[in-house]
Design a protein around this motif. Structure first.
Motif, PDB file in Angstrom:
ATOM      1  N   ALA A 159       0.808  -1.230   0.000  1.00 22.54           N
ATOM      2  CA  ALA A 159       0.000   0.000   0.000  1.00 22.54           C
ATOM      3  C   ALA A 159       0.837   1.275   0.000  1.00 22.54           C
ATOM      4  CB  ALA A 159      -0.974  -0.018   1.177  1.00 22.54           C
ATOM      5  N   GLU A 216       0.705   4.099  -3.002  1.00 23.09           N
ATOM      6  CA  GLU A 216       0.379   5.505  -2.762  1.00 23.09           C
ATOM      7  C   GLU A 216       1.486   6.416  -3.274  1.00 23.09           C
ATOM      8  OE1 GLU A 216      -0.682   8.525   0.951  1.00 23.09           O
ATOM      9  OE2 GLU A 216      -0.642   6.359   1.261  1.00 23.09           O
ATOM     10  N   ASP A 256      -6.095  -5.281  -3.382  1.00 23.45           N
ATOM     11  CA  ASP A 256      -6.419  -5.098  -1.967  1.00 23.45           C
ATOM     12  C   ASP A 256      -5.757  -3.835  -1.420  1.00 23.45           C
ATOM     13  OD1 ASP A 256      -7.856  -7.421  -2.048  1.00 23.45           O
ATOM     14  OD2 ASP A 256      -6.289  -8.676  -1.193  1.00 23.45           O
ATOM     15  N   GLN A 260      -7.757  -0.828  -2.298  1.00 18.58           N
ATOM     16  CA  GLN A 260      -9.082  -0.696  -1.687  1.00 18.58           C
ATOM     17  C   GLN A 260      -9.084   0.307  -0.537  1.00 18.58           C
ATOM     18  OE1 GLN A 260     -11.805  -1.992  -2.794  1.00 18.58           O
ATOM     19  NE2 GLN A 260     -11.101  -3.569  -4.200  1.00 18.58           N
ATOM     20  N   ASN A 261      -7.934   0.516   0.093  1.00 21.85           N
ATOM     21  CA  ASN A 261      -7.864   1.366   1.290  1.00 21.85           C
ATOM     22  C   ASN A 261      -6.974   2.580   1.058  1.00 21.85           C
ATOM     23  OD1 ASN A 261      -9.474  -0.412   2.976  1.00 21.85           O
ATOM     24  ND2 ASN A 261      -7.712  -1.792   2.961  1.00 21.85           N
TER      25      ASN A 261
END
Length: 672
Positions: free
Chosen positions: A294, A298, A335, A338-339
């Protein structure tokens, strides 16, 4: 002047592409591809390009092949090392057909039998000029550097040359090493025998650069050279090892351990042994792959400032790339997306990036509907509103622009959302009714592809708008109709009228208006006879009486419910369909002056209000529609002839539905 080797790689690449059914088929297609501008990127297993199609829009092209495994590369390099002339040409970068012949003799294909291609333009690889651009540009790159294709097959140039040189060194008579390597080993041993205790600073300050120590596992003549270059350890007491309980100096024990580690690592790298994993729970808190990836995702999205394909993130995120398999990395990447923070978004399981980039340069074409004209404000049921919802931005009011522009039914509003709200008007008479059809077809093909990436296999209209924005839609001439209408005009798409979901089922729905109402109009014939008597008292001609009777009969068949009760308000959608899509063609076929239809229907509703005053408000919109005589004249002027093409007929019918809008069409009845 190009060398024979350079020509071979370029020609072999293009010939291979043609064998796969790819690449330009004519000189015209090749010239068209060469006129494009873009950036080609070559990585293991894939060649991709971002191609400019306009000042603000680019499309993404990708070409994938399966890289060779480590075992396959070992087989090739082992064989190449036994052929000095070929090895020399491979080291010099002048290899060509002989390398392909060697690979074929080993059961390897230098150019595989299959490849995976894709382009975000949605045109399909047989007609995609962007793919032609990638192929022609790659041919030029390979002509200048053949090692690029070997990198696609999984071997970087430096690794390839190092592996080949190592095999050539091992193959020398008696296993002798080059003089430079022997001198290097002597320097390492001299440093090890200096007798000084271990000082970590010496790792960087000593006479030997650790980066120059041979570290090829199990193949060098001094496998413990790096350890010995550090000198004796600061441990005065010897260690006693079982079973003989003999005393060994600490540095000798570490040398033995280093040798064991090197040999084991070499065996693992060559696939000679399987890795052994210790059982039991490891200390520390477990971290999922998605959580590891993640922050990298980002960082990539913020640095790029634009929407990126999920496939591109695999190459740009080190943790994902370390998995070694793009398919295995796709789920953790999804996944991780998703956040994402609120200013970053995952679109249709296909794109990720800053939500602000979705609207950069976007322009929506919004046809003013009858209901919006009555209300003096744009409907919430609009693609541009869904675009703002996708970015989390609040919806600005269009009412001030309506008051400024005074749009009429059928006028086009050009709405730009790039950094604000700019609205311009194109009058109805200046529009080309067939212009949206090509954009509709392109949007439909794009949605058909994007639905395959959606987690649920369907897309809502809001998700569809965002996905088309990510694809570069609503820009540079690609302005489709509102998506509820695209699904009507595009075979292969299906929309659920209840939830407005779009999937790839065959198109099984068309705008329809329910002919079923509760009960029938028992006074219908009496009302019609009374109206005919009223006309005869007004001394109309027989032909005028027949025309009025025919128009009202058509309308009564389309809406069989009671028209002298307030419930007639529910018939507005059906009436507009009758007035703008049915009457102009039916009147012409029955030799009734079509321009008389609005006057006849207005007079009919006036008669009904006279006999049933309670329905005045219910039929007020019907009467206002009849008063739009210029709009009706435009519909008559554009009626397609009997020999018109299907595109012309679709364009004309779609215009009537654009004027009505989803508020009436989608709530007016069933779909069939």
């Amino acid at each position: 002047m190009a060398t024979e080797t350079q020509n071979w790689w370029a020609e072999r690449w293009l010939a291979w592409g043609q064998a796969l059914g790819l690449g330009p088929e004519t000189e015209g297609q090749a010239k068209s591809a060469r006129r494009l501008e873009g950036e080609v990127e070559i990585r293991p297993g894939r060649i991709s390009a971002r191609v400019w199609v306009s000042e603000r829009r680019r499309v993404n092209v990708v070409f994938k092949v399966r890289p060779w495994s480590e075992k396959e590369w070992r087989k090739l390099l082992d064989a190449a090392a036994t052929q000095p002339e070929l090895a020399q040409r491979l080291l010099a970068g002048t290899m060509g057909a002989e390398l392909e012949e060697l690979a074929a003799s080993l059961g390897l294909a230098l150019f595989p039998d299959s490849a995976s291609v894709g382009c975000s333009c949605g045109a399909g690889h047989l007609h995609c000029r962007h793919l032609n651009y990638l192929l022609s540009q790659t041919a030029e790159l390979l002509a200048g550097n053949p090692y690029l294709w070997l990198m696609v097959l999984g071997q970087e140039r430096q690794e390839l040359l190092a592996g080949l040189r190592g095999r050539l060194a091992d193959a020398r008579p008696g296993g002798s090493r080059p003089p430079a390597a022997e001198a290097e080993d002597e320097a390492v041993v001299a440093a090890a025998e200096s007798g000084e205790p271990l000082d970590l600073a010496r790792l960087w300050q000593g006479p030997v650069d650790p980066g120059t120590v041979p570290a090829r596992p199990g193949a060098g003549s001094a496998p413990e050279a790096l350890l010995r270059s550090l000198g004796p350890l600061a441990a005065g007491e010897p260690l006693f090892l079982p079973p003989a309980r003999e005393a060994y100096p600490v540095h000798e024990i570490l040398q033995r351990m280093a040798g064991r580690v090197g040999r084991t690592a070499n065996a693992l790298a060559l696939g000679e042994i399987e890795p052994a994993f210790a059982g039991g729970t490891l200390p520390g808190k477990p971290v999922s792959l998605a959580a590891r990836i993640a922050p990298e995702v980002e960082g990539v999205l913020r640095a790029g400032g634009s929407m990126r394909l999920i496939d591109e993130l695999y190459d740009l995120c080190p943790t994902a790339r370390s998995l070694g398999d793009e398919e295995a990395a796709r789920r953790p990447l999804l996944d991780a997306c998703q956040n994402l923070p609120p200013d970053l978004a995952l679109i249709a399981g296909r794109y990720a990036g800053p939500v602000a980039a979705l609207l950069e340069g976007a322009e929506f074409h919004h046809v003013v509907t009858f209901s919006e004209w009555l209300a003096g404000e744009a409907s919430e049921d609009s693609d541009w509103v869904r675009a703002l919802a996708a970015t989390g931005a609040g919806r600005p009011a269009l009412a001030p622009h309506f008051r400024r522009l005074q749009p009429q039914v059928g006028d086009l509003l050009r709405i730009r959302l790039d950094g604000g709200l700019a609205v311009n008007l194109i009058p109805r008479a200046q529009r080309d009714l067939e212009a949206p059809l090509q954009s509709d077809a392109i949007a439909a093909r794009a949605l058909q592809a994007l639905i395959g990436f959606a987690p649920r296999g369907v897309l809502s209209e809001g998700e569809s708008v965002a996905a088309l924005l990510a694809e570069g839609g609503y820009r540079d001439g690609m302005h489709p109709d509102p998506l509820w209408l695209v699904a009507i005009l595009a075979p292969g798409l299906h929309s659920d009228p209840a939830e407005r979901l779009i999937d790839r089922q065959p198109n099984g729905w068309r705008p329809g208006f329910s002919r079923y109402v509760y009960g029938v109009w028992p006074r219908r014939d009496d009302r019609l006879r009374s109206y005919q008597a009223r006309l005869m008292k007004a001394w109309v001609t027989r032909r005028e009486l027949e025309a009025a009777t025919a128009c009202i009969t058509w309308w009564n068949r389309l809406w069989p419910g009671a028209q002298d009760e307030p419930g007639v308000a529910d018939s507005l959608a059906s009436f507009l369909h009758f007035l703008w899509n049915v009457a102009p063609r039916e009147a012409g076929r029955h030799r009734i002056p079509p321009d008389q239809v609005p006057r006849i229907m207005a007079d009919w509703f006036t008669f009904l209000v006279d006999v049933a005053p309670s329905i005045a408000d219910a039929v007020s919109p019907h009467r206002q529609a009849c008063a739009l005589t210029e709009h009706y004249a435009d519909r008559l002027a554009a009626v397609p002839s009997d020999g018109a093409s299907e595109g012309q007929v679709l364009a004309w019918q779609a215009e009537g539905f654009r004027w009505m809008g989803p508020a009436l069409v989608l709530s007016g009845g069933g779909y069939r």
